[in-house]
Write an enzyme that holds these catalytic residues in place. Sequence first.
Site, PDB file in Angstrom:
ATOM      1  CG  HIS A  34      -1.783  -1.216   1.325  1.00 42.28           C
ATOM      2  ND1 HIS A  34      -1.210  -2.394   1.658  1.00 42.28           N
ATOM      3  CD2 HIS A  34      -3.018  -1.262   1.173  1.00 42.28           C
ATOM      4  CE1 HIS A  34      -2.268  -3.285   1.704  1.00 42.28           C
ATOM      5  NE2 HIS A  34      -3.194  -2.488   1.351  1.00 42.28           N
ATOM      6  CG  ASP A 163     -11.011   7.771   5.000  1.00 40.98           C
ATOM      7  OD1 ASP A 163     -11.504   8.773   5.493  1.00 40.98           O
ATOM      8  OD2 ASP A 163     -10.080   8.048   4.127  1.00 40.98           O
ATOM      9  CG  HIS A 269      -6.115   1.617  -0.676  1.00 37.41           C
ATOM     10  ND1 HIS A 269      -5.844   2.330   0.804  1.00 37.41           N
ATOM     11  CD2 HIS A 269      -6.565   0.461  -0.125  1.00 37.41           C
ATOM     12  CE1 HIS A 269      -6.291   1.683   1.766  1.00 37.41           C
ATOM     13  NE2 HIS A 269      -6.655   0.334   1.291  1.00 37.41           N
ATOM     14  CD  GLU A 419     -19.495  -7.767  24.722  1.00 36.78           C
ATOM     15  OE1 GLU A 419     -20.462  -8.304  25.435  1.00 36.78           O
ATOM     16  OE2 GLU A 419     -19.320  -6.845  23.668  1.00 36.78           O
ATOM     17  CG  HIS A 468     -22.755 -16.936  32.530  1.00 40.72           C
ATOM     18  ND1 HIS A 468     -21.862 -16.417  33.413  1.00 40.72           N
ATOM     19  CD2 HIS A 468     -24.163 -16.694  32.808  1.00 40.72           C
ATOM     20  CE1 HIS A 468     -22.521 -15.674  34.012  1.00 40.72           C
ATOM     21  NE2 HIS A 468     -23.676 -16.080  34.047  1.00 40.72           N
ATOM     22  CG  HIS A 480     -27.435 -15.058  26.568  1.00 41.19           C
ATOM     23  ND1 HIS A 480     -27.811 -14.626  25.355  1.00 41.19           N
ATOM     24  CD2 HIS A 480     -26.864 -13.901  27.250  1.00 41.19           C
ATOM     25  CE1 HIS A 480     -28.168 -13.208  25.719  1.00 41.19           C
ATOM     26  NE2 HIS A 480     -27.538 -12.759  26.746  1.00 41.19           N
ATOM     27  NE  ARG A 527     -26.691 -18.037  35.842  1.00 38.85           N
ATOM     28  CZ  ARG A 527     -27.929 -18.566  36.588  1.00 38.85           C
ATOM     29  NH1 ARG A 527     -27.803 -19.865  36.112  1.00 38.85           N
ATOM     30  NH2 ARG A 527     -28.690 -17.800  36.953  1.00 38.85           N
TER      31      ARG A 527
END
Length: 677
Positions: A34, A163, A269, A419, A468, A480, A527
Amino acid sequence: MTTTPTDTRALEELSVNTIRTLSMDAVQAANSGHPGAPMALAPLAYVLYTRVMKHNPRDPEWFDRDRFILSAGHASMLLYASLYLSGYGLELEDLKNFRQLGSRTPGHPEREEAPGVEITTGPLGQGVGNSVGFALAERMLAARFNRGGHEIIDHHTFAIASDGDMMEGVQSEAASLAGHLGLGRLTLFYDNNHISLDGPTTLSFSEDVGARYEAYGWHVQNLGEDLELDNIESATRAAMEVEDRPSLVILRTHIGFGSPNKQDTKAAHGSALGEEEVQLTKRAYGWPSMEPFYVPEGVLTHWRQQTLDRGAQAEEEWDERAQTYEAAHPDLWHQLKLIADGRLPDNWDDDLPRLDPSEGAIATRKAGQQALDWVASKIPHVVGGAADLSSSTLTTITDGGDVAPHTFEGRNVYYGVREHGMGAIVNGMVDHGLRALGATFLQFSDYMKNTLRLAALMKLPSLFVYTHDSIGLGEDGPTHQPVEHLAGLRAIPNLYVVRPADANETMLAWRFAMWQQASPVAIVATRQNLPTLSPDDVPIDAVERGAYVLSDPADGAEPDVQLIATGSEVSLCLETQKLLADEGVAARVISVPCAERFFEQDDGYRDEVLLPGVRARVTVEAASPLGWDRFAGDLGSIVGMTTFGASAPAEALFEHFGFTPQRVAEEARASLDRARR
């Protein structure tokens, strides 16, 4: 014959254009890369390395140096050219080998491949998150170690984003948190060149980035196209003076600057300009030679007078301050040296906690809280944190204090529901020397996959805690309940995935994580409550070895079948062992807290644990069966999840999906029948 320019401005122009020509030539030689962004950003790189940044190329690891992160990692030749010219130890030959096998100049910057490369970037947005981590670590260390009259931690973090970085969600997450915290000492440059790989950014991107960052709480300057060196320096120094919030400096650059036919086009680019266009561009610069990798006389001397002399003086001044600081605060200096050297306190784990079965059943996430508090009491630079789930993951250091806006003395970071940003920030903090962790539910590790694999690629000892861990979380349902995640994490090279079977294995898992110097660790916890195993049955090297024999047949008989499991399913196998014993079938139970470590052991140990002559086997894990064939062999059975979970209490789910002693015993009999044929 050329002569050495004596006019400073002429030397500066030659120096800036040298970055451009070296970048063009390296990409052209590789026929890959690049070139456009390095050509556009050359003035900024020159200003940072020769005028602004506090750094010493002769000592790239000097702890109080300013940090520079190229989040736009595709523009790597900007960094490599600057490091070569600054005197970091890269040579022209390294630039000529750009993107070649075994070179120190890979396609995107990689930590430890070349001196002066702070962190591995490539996937866009990651470097922005890393830079927030670096800046946060600096502020936390300054709050902890600086004392009146002794500013032993006093540096800045600079980063460049493209960008593309500004479109990535991880960048938004990290920038939002940095603004919330009022994180000074961080300056991010936005290379607003209006071009991405597909073409003009107007195809997909029209927002006002400056207004967005102002809304985040950042200090924003927009230089437009005024990229004179003095103007860039003035804006940078103005940003550095803003101590109560991070700064964004927007530069309207022109990709492929100076290229007669490819400036401001996507052609500049992601591919080489072409030999003819390279020569045309050099002529446009008034370049004195068409020879590839030509460095004009006087340029190296000019660069290195600015970098080597200033850097040596800056580090010498810091060394003098450090001696005074050590005399005034010897205990704090010792702690700081541990961080700077990447070491842990001597004998920190001598009093490893061990729990007795009489203490009852305990979830491994809860045991993890005890382990974290123990580790944090022994290692002062351990830092906790979670993505808005601290009360569920139990990863808050008790009495550790909280990081809050403009308040950095604490040890607990609240990342919010971010996260992806959390993972990138944790990597930056760990690279800076802290032992930071980030926690969330295992299901949401998907949001962090890039940060996990980058930590592994960089050999960073980042710690990720995922609770969990299976259908055992119950009523929240299949959205989940992770089923494929353990297999996905185990597929990442150099990432240790530890799924402890009880509280005692959990303590060992945390000790193991702290011991790591060149590998990240993911601790995966339940859990639901699990029975506590006798510490006499859990060897001290259980996690280091990766797997061990937890229980053999009571009468000392040779096993007929081997039951192999991780996490909550280990206790299930112990129940199955009793069931089979009543039928006259002798079973060995093997716990596998870390499969990766087990397969790193020598053949002798592996055969001692997983008996090669006993081909009747059952593996049990409430997750995808992918990968368990290595343990099951050709005659074994694999009890796992081949569908998504469901919404119900955990006990009902385990029975519904076949994670019962009866089902495992049935599979053991079937495997035993196959082995006896």
